[in-house]
Structure formats: structure tokens, C-alpha cells
Design a protein around this motif. Sequence first.
Motif: not given
Lengths: 272, 272
Positions: A111-117, B242-252
Motif C-alpha cells: 500500500r505504501a510506495h504505490s501509485m495509490r499514495d 533480449g533487453i529486460p523491460y518493465l511496464d510503468t503504467t501502474n507502477r510508482s
Amino acid sequence: MKRSVFFISDSTGITVEALGRSVLSQFDGVTFAEQTLAFVDTPQKAADTVRQIQAASEHDGARPLIFYTFADEILADVIRQSGALTMDCLEIFVRPIEEELGITALHSAGRAHSMRDRDYQRRIDALNFAMGFDDGARLQGLHNADIVLIGVSRSGKTPTSLYLALHFGVFAANYPLVDEDLADDAIPTTLAPYKNKLYGLTIEPTRLTQIREQRRPGSQYAKSEKCEREVRAALRLYKANGIPYLDTTNRSVEELSSKILKESALLRQAGG
Amino acid sequence: MKRSVFFISDSTGITVEALGRSVLSQFDGVTFAEQTLAFVDTPQKAADTVRQIQAASEHDGARPLIFYTFADEILADVIRQSGALTMDCLEIFVRPIEEELGITALHSAGRAHSMRDRDYQRRIDALNFAMGFDDGARLQGLHNADIVLIGVSRSGKTPTSLYLALHFGVFAANYPLVDEDLADDAIPTTLAPYKNKLYGLTIEPTRLTQIREQRRPGSQYAKSEKCEREVRAALRLYKANGIPYLDTTNRSVEELSSKILKESALLRQAGG
């Protein structure tokens, strides 16, 4: 003395790591070999973690210190049975608050450090602002600043602005005081409309010389007489105009930011 | 339901605030009116703080929640006698470690978040590096990067680089993938020597359109077809190489940074 330390979380581990490091900073004369294990969110990962803990324990000949937090008590139990000194960093506070408020906590991870902050978007907006208004890059739009840090080159404006933005959601611009600005004790005309938002940074001239010398070895810019003259002129400017200021020489960006917030009565919206 | 909350510290208050907010994020349906009181380091300031707590208590008709940390037990005692629900955030962990290690803690204020943090200088150096290597600004010196984030414009590269630097001391550069880079699935030639340091960011095209539309309303740049095409091409490039990647849409940025550290096995040197 050497001890292995693990910060373990089902989420980013940022809270538990910050807390654990604060606690450990109270112990001198011990070498702590620290590891953060984030996103431990399945029984399999918890079991792997326990194996790591036990390997460290055997290697050290002493049980590791564990700071942990899990939403799922089943995962927490796995860690508690590792034989290490385990310290639960959230539940220990959640319990008394549940009692106090007469409600049950969510016990959900991350819950902390998420976009829900609540303040997440503001912190990102503040960061974009600080980047756009770094080093006097822009003046148009400066009325949107919560604060404008001023100071001579390399006095700590940029890192402080970025920390204020990213951690506290403060719209912090910064503006470098150059020779023309320091010719008299007047606020630069472009900044005059924002006088109440100005906050000065100062630094010991000898430290400033070191920093500039590292950046541009042997330059006029790094000369100790020049550093001394600039710092003295900036201080005169602050004092003549009643601009609050702080000495950055022995303060971290965290200390500077906290002090600035306290003294300027800006709203503190901590997150990161 | 409404409750006043105080985060109180003899130092920056950053640790106690982060911990307290993590704890409170576990409670829904309660409005917490939060205040951080930093640098409460004299009996006088502690007494003033107690008066603030008691005023809030009377105003709310319920006792406030206090997260606190003091090196000086005399100050801690003053706070504990405020009648609020007081939670000591460091001592509670310091005690069992003293027992475990058979040594006495320093009980000195402000050890965390000071320049005495072992990794402080590295974090500031990393921040200066990230600023200098933001948005493909420079290529010379890129071999000093720990990691090079790549992605289309507005996919989250800058905030993530800055967080990696300021919080974790990671030398993070970032480079924007523009049309020329996306014409085929090959790594841009300027980046080819750093292939093993590349880390891709991706984002849902609809979210990207929103962000770009906010930045440049009605522009070609913000058109949904263009966003979709860019994101698709970037993903193809990551997969083909082979480049690692992440989706930023729902991540802080905190979640992104922690995940990137975990997956790229970079050393985590938390501080801020």
C-alpha cells in the motif's frame, strides 16, 4: 564484530529498509552485511529467503538480524521460523491502532510506495517542475513555484530542489546567483516578484573550492578568492533583503529539505 | 472517522514519517490529519509539541496517534505523557538488538539521513550523473553508467533515473527512443556498446496518449496512433535484443526502481 542483516518485504522493501538502517545507525563497532529482499510474495520465495538466512547464519556463526514486513501472516510465519532475530516492522504498530480505532486493518501488501499514495501524482508533477526550473533554466511560470532556492554555483541547489520535489511534493525551482546578481545587494530583478518564495543556500568557501576544483580543476571558477567573494556577496544579499538561508556544508539533502520545510511552513507531503 | 496523527522526531522525521504512513495505509475509512514535527530537540520544544497534541485531542474528541523517535529518553518521556497513543519507532527495535549483540546503542539523534550515511556521497554523485545523462543529453562517459533506461518519450525514464540515483545511489542514465531508433529492431548504434546495461520501459499506449496530450494538447506527438506505433516498435526492439523491460503504467517510481534493482542485480544502497 560482523552480522548479516536482511530487510525483507512482500513489496518494495523501502520502508523496512529505511527503518532498519535508522535502527542500525545506532550501533557502532559492528559491521552489518545488509541485503534487501523485495517482492517476497509467495511461499516459495519465502522458503528461498529462509535458506539464504540460514546460509548466512552458518557462514557468520551468529544469527542474522531480520527486519521484515508481510501482509500475509503465513509468509511472516515462514520467516519467523528461520532461527534469526526477526523484527516485524509494521504489525507491531498496526495492532495497537486496530485496538485504538476499533477497526481491522486491511493487511494488504504494497500500500505504501504505490501509485495509490495520495500524493503520488503531486510528487511526480513537482519533480517535472523542478527539472524544468533547474538552474534558472526558465523564469516564465515561476509563479507556480512553492519555493525558489537561490545560491552560488555548486552550493547544493539542484539536489535539494529534487529532493524537495520527489520526496515532499514541493514545487521547488532554483536559480544560480552569478557575478551580475552579486554586484550589489539587490534581489535580481527577474526574481523580485517572487521575493517571498526565495530561500538562500550558503556554503563554507573552503568546501565550495573543493567541490568546484573537482568539477573544473585549476579553473578561475574554483579559485578560493573567487569562492570566498561570491559566498560573502550572497550572504550580504540574503541579509539585506531578509531572505531566510541555510548553510549546506555539513547537512545532507534530507536535513536541508526538512529544515527548509519546517522554516518556510510549506506543507510536507512525504511519500518516497 | 477522523484522527490527528503526529510524526515527531529530534531529527528530520523522515524515517518515522515513512514508517507511520506505511502503517496508516493499512487503514481504510479513517481520515488521518497528519503533521510532522521535525527537529524537536529541546525540552521546551517537546513541551510545545505536547500542547499541540492536546489541542488536537480536545478538538477531535479523540486521542491522536503519535509515531515518535528520540535519542534522548527525557524528551521521549515528555511525549509519552501527552495522553495520546504513543508509538516509539526506534527504541522498540534497538532494545532486542542490544541484547542480541551484547552492546549498548549510541542513542544519538540524527544518525540516519545525515552526511554520515556511508552512501551519502555516492547518492549525490549518482544524482549529478543522472542529471547530466538525462534524456540522452550526453553519450560520452556513458560507460560510467550502472544502467541505461531506454523508452519512448514520457514513458517514465526521468523520474525513475532520478529515484534510482537519489535513493539508491545508482548511476542511472536514460535515453529516449525516437522515430529513427524505432525504424528497425536494432539497438541504436550509439548505445550498442552498453547493451548489457540497457533496461527498457514500456507503457500502455492509452496512458501515454493522456500524458502527452496533457503536455502538448492536440499535437501530432500525442496522437493515439503515434503512441501505439512507438510503444509497439519499442517492445519489438526489447524482445528482439533480449533487453529486460518493465511496464510503468501502474507502477510508482519506488516500485519501478525496486523491481529494476532486483532484476538487474545492481547493488542496492538505500539512504534517502
